[in-house]
Design a protein around this motif. Structure first.
Motif, PDB file in Angstrom:
ATOM      1  N   LEU A 172       8.979 -16.126  19.373  1.00  0.00           N
ATOM      2  CA  LEU A 172       8.146 -15.247  18.552  1.00  0.00           C
ATOM      3  C   LEU A 172       7.000 -14.666  19.385  1.00  0.00           C
ATOM      4  CD1 LEU A 172       7.989 -17.392  15.291  1.00  0.00           C
ATOM      5  CD2 LEU A 172       9.031 -15.131  15.510  1.00  0.00           C
ATOM      6  N   ALA A 173       6.398 -15.530  20.195  1.00  0.00           N
ATOM      7  CA  ALA A 173       5.282 -15.076  21.026  1.00  0.00           C
ATOM      8  C   ALA A 173       5.721 -14.023  22.033  1.00  0.00           C
ATOM      9  CB  ALA A 173       4.644 -16.265  21.748  1.00  0.00           C
ATOM     10  N   GLY A 175       7.749 -11.723  21.408  1.00  0.00           N
ATOM     11  CA  GLY A 175       7.955 -10.456  20.708  1.00  0.00           C
ATOM     12  C   GLY A 175       9.405 -10.038  20.566  1.00  0.00           C
ATOM     13  N   ARG A 208       4.556 -12.741   9.182  1.00  0.00           N
ATOM     14  CA  ARG A 208       4.597 -13.109  10.591  1.00  0.00           C
ATOM     15  C   ARG A 208       3.254 -12.873  11.284  1.00  0.00           C
ATOM     16  NH1 ARG A 208      10.516 -12.732  13.258  1.00  0.00           N
ATOM     17  NH2 ARG A 208      11.616 -13.662  11.519  1.00  0.00           N
ATOM     18  N   PHE A 209       2.538 -11.861  10.855  1.00  0.00           N
ATOM     19  CA  PHE A 209       1.208 -11.641  11.404  1.00  0.00           C
ATOM     20  C   PHE A 209       0.325 -12.868  11.139  1.00  0.00           C
ATOM     21  CE2 PHE A 209      -2.043  -8.781  13.010  1.00  0.00           C
ATOM     22  CZ  PHE A 209      -3.200  -9.361  12.524  1.00  0.00           C
ATOM     23  N   HIS A 229       1.111  -9.674  27.078  1.00  0.00           N
ATOM     24  CA  HIS A 229       1.328  -8.520  26.227  1.00  0.00           C
ATOM     25  C   HIS A 229       1.620  -7.354  27.137  1.00  0.00           C
ATOM     26  CE1 HIS A 229      -2.821  -8.379  27.520  1.00  0.00           C
ATOM     27  NE2 HIS A 229      -2.803  -7.101  27.276  1.00  0.00           N
ATOM     28  N   ARG A 230       1.954  -6.234  26.573  1.00  0.00           N
ATOM     29  CA  ARG A 230       2.261  -5.100  27.424  1.00  0.00           C
ATOM     30  C   ARG A 230       1.031  -4.652  28.178  1.00  0.00           C
ATOM     31  NH1 ARG A 230       4.874  -1.134  23.475  1.00  0.00           N
ATOM     32  NH2 ARG A 230       3.269  -2.045  22.172  1.00  0.00           N
ATOM     33  N   GLY A 232      -1.250  -2.787  28.328  1.00  0.00           N
ATOM     34  CA  GLY A 232      -2.553  -2.498  27.758  1.00  0.00           C
ATOM     35  C   GLY A 232      -2.455  -1.359  26.775  1.00  0.00           C
TER      36      GLY A 232
ATOM     37  N   MET B 200      -0.923  -2.003  16.311  1.00  0.00           N
ATOM     38  CA  MET B 200       0.034  -2.714  17.168  1.00  0.00           C
ATOM     39  C   MET B 200      -0.034  -2.173  18.599  1.00  0.00           C
ATOM     40  SD  MET B 200       2.053  -4.810  15.209  1.00  0.00           S
ATOM     41  CE  MET B 200       3.799  -4.786  15.587  1.00  0.00           C
ATOM     42  N   GLY B 204      -1.174  -3.994  21.942  1.00  0.00           N
ATOM     43  CA  GLY B 204      -0.082  -4.173  22.895  1.00  0.00           C
ATOM     44  C   GLY B 204       0.953  -5.165  22.427  1.00  0.00           C
ATOM     45  N   ALA B 205       1.248  -5.131  21.147  1.00  0.00           N
ATOM     46  CA  ALA B 205       2.172  -6.111  20.586  1.00  0.00           C
ATOM     47  C   ALA B 205       3.481  -5.474  20.168  1.00  0.00           C
ATOM     48  CB  ALA B 205       1.530  -6.796  19.385  1.00  0.00           C
ATOM     49  N   ASP B 206       4.580  -6.203  20.363  1.00  0.00           N
ATOM     50  CA  ASP B 206       5.901  -5.728  19.986  1.00  0.00           C
ATOM     51  C   ASP B 206       6.321  -6.186  18.600  1.00  0.00           C
ATOM     52  OD1 ASP B 206       6.965  -6.181  23.352  1.00  0.00           O
ATOM     53  OD2 ASP B 206       6.627  -4.297  22.299  1.00  0.00           O
ATOM     54  N   SER B 207       5.644  -7.195  18.088  1.00  0.00           N
ATOM     55  CA  SER B 207       6.003  -7.721  16.771  1.00  0.00           C
ATOM     56  C   SER B 207       4.727  -8.106  16.045  1.00  0.00           C
ATOM     57  CB  SER B 207       6.899  -8.954  16.905  1.00  0.00           C
ATOM     58  OG  SER B 207       6.178 -10.035  17.456  1.00  0.00           O
ATOM     59  N   ARG B 208       4.885  -8.287  14.747  1.00  0.00           N
ATOM     60  CA  ARG B 208       3.700  -8.660  13.995  1.00  0.00           C
ATOM     61  C   ARG B 208       3.205 -10.055  14.353  1.00  0.00           C
ATOM     62  NH1 ARG B 208       3.166  -5.609   8.255  1.00  0.00           N
ATOM     63  NH2 ARG B 208       3.799  -3.572   9.024  1.00  0.00           N
ATOM     64  N   GLN B 210       3.317 -11.371  17.287  1.00  0.00           N
ATOM     65  CA  GLN B 210       2.583 -11.199  18.536  1.00  0.00           C
ATOM     66  C   GLN B 210       1.219 -10.556  18.294  1.00  0.00           C
ATOM     67  OE1 GLN B 210       4.587  -8.723  21.429  1.00  0.00           O
ATOM     68  NE2 GLN B 210       4.686 -10.405  22.875  1.00  0.00           N
ATOM     69  N   ALA B 211       1.209  -9.609  17.366  1.00  0.00           N
ATOM     70  CA  ALA B 211      -0.060  -8.970  17.018  1.00  0.00           C
ATOM     71  C   ALA B 211      -1.032  -9.995  16.449  1.00  0.00           C
ATOM     72  CB  ALA B 211       0.171  -7.832  16.025  1.00  0.00           C
TER      73      ALA B 211
END
Lengths: 236, 236
Positions: A172-173, A175, A208-209, A229-230, A232, B200, B204-208, B210-211
């Motif tokens: 999950l982390a 993504g 999920r948030f 994370h990506r 930036g 998001m 820089g998150a791909d999923s909630r 991760q956000a």
DNA sequence: GAGCGGATGGCAGCTTGCTGCCATTTCACC
DNA sequence: GGTGAAATGGCAGCAAGCTGCCATCCGCTC
């Protein structure tokens, strides 16, 4: 104790601590605060009741602050004692991050720092230099503010995912979609989703948030993973 | 300085700091570490270059550790100086949580604690009691470990959502569906989802999930909100 | 081996989340 | 008022997430 505030006093062993610092600890009028990993530190064998009683007599309204690490709740007996302390009026907090220094603070004028045990003997240093005491108090306050009240800690005792759950957390982390994550873990999508659902229940999250918030808050995700994370935010 | 390690030495003002503690600071062989809110503390006016040069001469391989609060990056000039420090080999980290105590550590044998400015004069206390130094070092280490490398901090400077974004964060933290959240904020579902998507990207998150991790990690969600979860995990 | 409980996997049906498209509205500026 | 850019809202199409159902498998016990 000498009248020279800038001379620190080093005490060897619990007995010397009781004999020479006992009166100081008993005389607290405005502040008595201690930080300890567990209940053994500052046990003050043979004199504890006396010192506590004396302090109550001199300062009946004084509420002691007691800061412990989760180790203090490692066994039921210790936990029972902590609850008792809190019931008797002490403010008890649990600091989730490791306590760097075991300390007693008295009235903003003295601090006692516990050294390590060496050859079966532990040393304690009494410090009264105003700036040093101020510094130690500042550090204590920082730890206190980030700590959780005992009752709240026990109520919200961090859920611990099992090995499977921790693997799911990792996915999950990262993504990933459920499908990708399931493939990664070598289980079917249905099974992966079952595990996600179990984790959500464990974390008490509706989305999920929210689960992400909780997981990070509880320190369930290794620092590297949560930092990945990506590259930036794009400049918009 | 006196030979009595348990006597703390109080210095009044920067000049006295330079004169009496300067040799100590220049003599560091194994460890030189400092913590400061900004670049003004430990500026050592008039003697800095000399002390640094002497230290380099005596311990050519010694890498100083410098821990600052984000205030040290408040203006471009300070930031430039910090970058320069790092370029010259110092390890520079930014501590996101407030620094409780401005400190210098020398070789595990001495610590200098900065007091507050009073009537235009700042006092500094030199401490050499082994246990006290050990304690201060432990506290410094804790702060150091939780700090972020300067380069990483600058690269990942925390994104700040605007007012709209913060409202969206609140809705997400509450675990609402998009439809419920949109209704709450008085916008259409499409607009709400646009804002979620923008957030998001910002995080820089791909999923909630991760956000959520990122939002909590960056302290973007008020403590109460992130602590509000359902009553707890069911016992399975 | 037989029986049982728990875990797994495939499938279906549903909800929720995501985004493009286009028309309309809003806002700032001249 | 007119203009242009940005924001909004409705809709459609699709992907992702969620869960019930049922058959099968696995591990454990007798």
């Amino acid at each position: 104790m000498t009248a020279d505030l800038d001379r620190n006093v080093v005490l060897r062993g619990e007995r010397e601590l009781v004999e020479r610092a006992g009166p100081l600890l008993a005389a607290a009028r405005e502040e008595f605060a201690c930080a300890a990993a567990d209940l053994r530190t500052w046990a003050l064998p043979g004199a504890r009741e006396e010192i506590v009683a004396e302090r109550h007599r001199r300062a009946p309204g004084l509420r002691a602050r007691k800061l412990y690490s989760p180790l203090a709740l490692a066994d039921e007996e210790s936990e029972r004692l902590l609850v008792e302390l809190a019931d008797r009026g002490a403010q008890v907090r649990i600091c989730r991050t490791p306590l760097p220094q075991e300390t007693i603070l008295v009235d903003g004028r003295a601090a006692v720092l516990a050294g390590p045990v060496e050859r079966g003997v532990r040393t304690f240093t009494v410090v009264r230099s105003p700036d040093v005491v101020r510094g130690v108090r500042a550090l204590y306050r920082a730890a206190w503010e980030s700590a959780v009240d005992l009752a709240a800690y026990r109520r919200a005792r961090p859920p611990m995912p099992d090995e499977e759950g921790r693997r799911v957390l990792g996915m999950l982390a990262a993504g990933l979609t459920d499908e990708a994550a399931a493939r990664r873990l070598g289980v079917s999508l249905r099974t992966y989703r079952r595990r996600v659902a179990a984790l959500m229940t464990l974390l008490g999250a509706d989305s999920r948030f929210q689960a992400g918030l909780r997981a990070q808050q509880l320190g369930l995700v290794p620092a590297q993973t949560s930092a990945s994370h990506r590259s930036g935010p794009k400049t918009s």
